[in-house]
Design a protein around this motif. Sequence first.
Motif, mmCIF file in Angstrom:
data_model
loop_
_atom_site.group_PDB
_atom_site.id
_atom_site.type_symbol
_atom_site.label_atom_id
_atom_site.label_comp_id
_atom_site.label_asym_id
_atom_site.label_seq_id
_atom_site.Cartn_x
_atom_site.Cartn_y
_atom_site.Cartn_z
ATOM 1 N N ASP A 54 -10.144 0.987 -1.919
ATOM 2 C CA ASP A 54 -9.212 0.123 -1.190
ATOM 3 C C ASP A 54 -9.258 0.423 0.301
ATOM 4 O O ASP A 54 -8.748 1.432 0.775
ATOM 5 C CB ASP A 54 -7.797 0.335 -1.733
ATOM 6 C CG ASP A 54 -6.788 -0.652 -1.152
ATOM 7 O OD1 ASP A 54 -7.210 -1.492 -0.338
ATOM 8 O OD2 ASP A 54 -5.615 -0.582 -1.528
ATOM 9 N N ASP A 57 -5.698 -1.650 2.212
ATOM 10 C CA ASP A 57 -4.321 -1.315 1.810
ATOM 11 C C ASP A 57 -3.728 -2.363 0.871
ATOM 12 O O ASP A 57 -2.581 -2.801 1.026
ATOM 13 C CB ASP A 57 -3.420 -1.168 3.050
ATOM 14 C CG ASP A 57 -3.815 0.015 3.915
ATOM 15 O OD1 ASP A 57 -4.259 1.031 3.338
ATOM 16 O OD2 ASP A 57 -3.705 -0.079 5.149
ATOM 17 N N GLY A 59 -3.000 -1.695 -2.027
ATOM 18 C CA GLY A 59 -1.881 -0.962 -2.633
ATOM 19 C C GLY A 59 -2.047 -0.624 -4.102
ATOM 20 O O GLY A 59 -1.148 -0.016 -4.692
ATOM 21 N N LYS A 61 -3.669 1.473 -7.133
ATOM 22 C CA LYS A 61 -4.320 2.755 -7.363
ATOM 23 C C LYS A 61 -4.735 2.876 -8.830
ATOM 24 O O LYS A 61 -4.267 2.089 -9.675
ATOM 25 C CB LYS A 61 -3.395 3.908 -6.985
ATOM 26 C CG LYS A 61 -2.985 3.878 -5.515
ATOM 27 C CD LYS A 61 -2.312 5.148 -5.095
ATOM 28 C CE LYS A 61 -1.939 5.100 -3.617
ATOM 29 N NZ LYS A 61 -3.129 4.968 -2.746
ATOM 30 N N TYR A 103 -2.050 -13.322 -4.275
ATOM 31 C CA TYR A 103 -2.546 -12.047 -3.734
ATOM 32 C C TYR A 103 -3.160 -12.183 -2.339
ATOM 33 O O TYR A 103 -3.540 -11.187 -1.736
ATOM 34 C CB TYR A 103 -3.542 -11.431 -4.699
ATOM 35 C CG TYR A 103 -2.896 -11.017 -6.015
ATOM 36 C CD1 TYR A 103 -1.961 -9.990 -6.061
ATOM 37 C CD2 TYR A 103 -3.201 -11.688 -7.198
ATOM 38 C CE1 TYR A 103 -1.353 -9.627 -7.246
ATOM 39 C CE2 TYR A 103 -2.602 -11.320 -8.406
ATOM 40 C CZ TYR A 103 -1.679 -10.293 -8.424
ATOM 41 O OH TYR A 103 -1.070 -9.942 -9.606
#
Length: 395
Positions: A54, A57, A59, A61, A103
């Motif tokens: 990433d 960012d 976000g 994980k 998104y």
Amino acid sequence: MQHDNNKIPFDFESINKIPAIANILQIVCNTTGMGFSAVAHVTVDKWIACAVNDKIDFGLKPGGELKLETTICNEIRQHQKIVVIDHVAEDELFANHHTPLLYGFQSYISVPIVLKNGSFFGTLCAIDPKPAQLNNPNTIDTFKMFSDLIAFHLDALEQLALSEERLQVEKETSELREQFIAILGHDLRNPLNAVSNSAQLLARFNLDDRTQKLVKLIKDSSFRMNGLIENMLDFASGRLGGGINISPTPDEDLEKVLYQVVEEIHAISPDKKMKLNFDFEHPVAADGKRIAQLFSNLLGNALSYSPQDSVIEITASTNEEEFNLCVANPGKKIPEAAMERLFQPFSRGEVEPNQKGLGLGLYISAEIAKAHGGTLDVSSNEEKTCFTLTLPTSK
């Protein structure tokens, strides 16, 4: 990986530790100029990030989830075809699609990851808020190659998990088997002692010849059964991690120990012929009980594999450095294939198919020799077979 036909429990942490996957995601971002790439595990009800790169960012994980219905990957799971979008705003199919709107990406590529067994695992995907040149043979072929490589690593991970599971089951089964042997050996001792003692008492009566033969048969069988039980217990103990325990005495009277074994064998089988040649000049540090067990195994083995009227030659001697014991018997030469497994457990019958038994005697004997810091060797030719024990006189 609990999905479709794949039965291995899903573990995104293990997958994220595969170096190749991290490298692939880095290369994907570098070659396409996109800011986010991921390997996603996609099931009928979940979208889970296994590994991510990433740079924008986004976000998400490893272990993070997206609502399945909001992803294009959910559609790919159903049709299992690659989806490539250079510029969402100019794409007829996806300009008004809910996923890009939600998104905020303009470029997108996602390739299905299909495992060797044919089950769908998930996708290799990448997104970026800016348009990108993705819909070309080089980029598509590269993503397909990476998808196959990831599938290869996931299959390897699955096979490793299956192997570890089978290994654990086999270990548990082996321990149960050996515990059973140990318990069985202990439980057999009491009734066996009762049989042996009863035979000893019967032998004192004035019995006719036929009854005396039956009593002798009972005594002989009891003696051999006791040896089998001792070997079983030692085997179980050794296999469960205890090893062969010895308690050496600095100056063990091994001559007396060997004579006692010979006398026991002779009392049970007086018709067996044995020639003894003992020469004890130096003391030996050894466990007399264990040496007796070893010698009894070797002597019983020699009697079993030699002709009825043959003579067993037993030679024992000591010098300043070592103790040697040789038990030799005439008989057939041991085949080369059998020689290789002679001191391994349960190999009885490879020497002589008609002979039956657990095949633990020689294995236990070799372990006793090893525990004393010595060796047990065998030589065999057309005339005779000889087992030779060599121990250091001090340990």
